[in-house]
Design a protein around this motif. Structure first.
Motif, PDB file in Angstrom:
ATOM      1  N   LEU A 191       1.005  -1.736   0.064  1.00 38.18           N
ATOM      2  CA  LEU A 191      -0.140  -0.249   0.246  1.00 38.18           C
ATOM      3  C   LEU A 191       1.081   1.146   0.110  1.00 38.18           C
ATOM      4  N   ALA A 200      -3.989   2.053   6.079  1.00 37.59           N
ATOM      5  CA  ALA A 200      -3.109   0.317   4.977  1.00 37.59           C
ATOM      6  C   ALA A 200      -4.282  -0.650   5.521  1.00 37.59           C
ATOM      7  N   TYR A 226       3.558  -1.270   3.921  1.00 33.50           N
ATOM      8  CA  TYR A 226       3.026   0.331   3.359  1.00 33.50           C
ATOM      9  C   TYR A 226       3.896   1.396   3.646  1.00 33.50           C
TER      10      TYR A 226
END
Length: 289
Positions: A191, A200, A226
């Motif tokens: 992410l 996320a 992420y």
């Protein structure tokens, strides 16, 4: 005493995952749509793996939009297409960005995938020894679920799908995951540009739930990490810099290094001893031999 960001990053770098024996592992960074930071992540992930002590190659396979040479600030007069045409040898196109970090320049057109001549490939493969001892080859693919992108995705060990919080990005990421699930049991999700870990996790769970409900196969969809939205990344992109290099103690760098360490640990456990290993095996797959 609470650890600072600098302490955490230095600990990550110190804890190198030393390979017992070198068998090149291939990891593709892809996305369902453009504009989600795929190439930036590819370049910085390759740099982070290199900083963790690995010998790393970065292959610019974004057919039609190859631009990693610009991001890495290196000159590339020839690329992999010239090798396939027999105009130069493989070793002549390799760019050493730093010690043990190499760029394999791609071509900005789709002509590269038109070469399917066995003799041509054998001549090409003879020069692959120049990077035969790579630990990792990170492949920056094009965006979308087109045939050219799938050719590369089907040839690698693992795939990281990059997405951002926008609804269109999430929808396209799911479309990519659905296509990948036809040939893979495990897919990683990264992410990018999120506000925090909660966002996320929420996006990951949303995609995972849709995949579970609609894909007729038990796939393992894992969030490998992420990246928070950060001006450091934006400024580095504008300046054509690697934020992991220019701002190694920043939050984005810490997050990329954590992802790099996970990638290394996962793929080091997945060493498959084959009769044909390394770059020769990879390029034989994408050129369909």
């Amino acid at each position: 005493m609470k650890k600072t960001q600098a302490d955490k990053l230095q600990q990550l770098v110190k804890e190198k995952v030393e390979p017992k024996k070198r068998f090149t592992k291939f990891i593709a960074i892809t996305s369902g749509k453009g504009g989600v930071g795929k190439s930036t992540i590819s370049a910085n992930l390759a740099y982070a793996l290199h900083e963790l002590g690995f010998k790393v190659g970065l292959f610019d396979a974004d057919i039609g939009l190859a631009n990693l040479d610009v991001l890495l600030k290196v000159n590339t007069n020839k690329n992999i297409l010239h090798v396939l045409k027999g105009e130069v040898e493989f070793k002549d196109i390799i760019v050493e960005v730093e010690k043990d970090l190499f760029l394999i320049p791609g071509d900005s057109g789709d002509e590269i995938l038109k070469y399917s001549d066995e003799f041509m490939f054998d001549r090409f493969a003879e020069g692959l020894d120049a990077l035969s001892d790579l630990d990792f080859l990170v492949i920056d693919t094009g965006a979308g679920i087109g045939k050219e992108v799938q050719t590369f995705l089907n040839a690698v060990d693992e795939v990281l799908v990059v997405t951002a919080p926008e609804p269109a990005s999430i929808t396209d990421a799911y479309a990519m995951i659905k296509v990948l699930a036809e040939k893979r049991d495990r897919i990683f999700l990264l992410l990018n540009q999120v506000d925090n870990q909660k966002e996320a996790n929420g996006i990951y769970q949303k995609i995972a739930n849709v995949a579970k409900a609609n894909i007729d196969k038990d796939i393992k969809l894992q969030m490998i990490g992420y990246l928070k939205k950060d001006t450091i990344i934006q400024k580095a992109s504008i300046k054509r810099q690697l934020f992991t290099k220019e701002n190694p103690l920043s939050t984005p760098s810490e997050q990329i290094f954590a992802i790099a360490k996970k990638v290394a640990q996962i793929l080091e456990r997945k060493v498959l001893v084959e009769e044909e290993t390394g770059l020769s095996r990879f390029f034989r797959k994408i050129l369909r031999f």
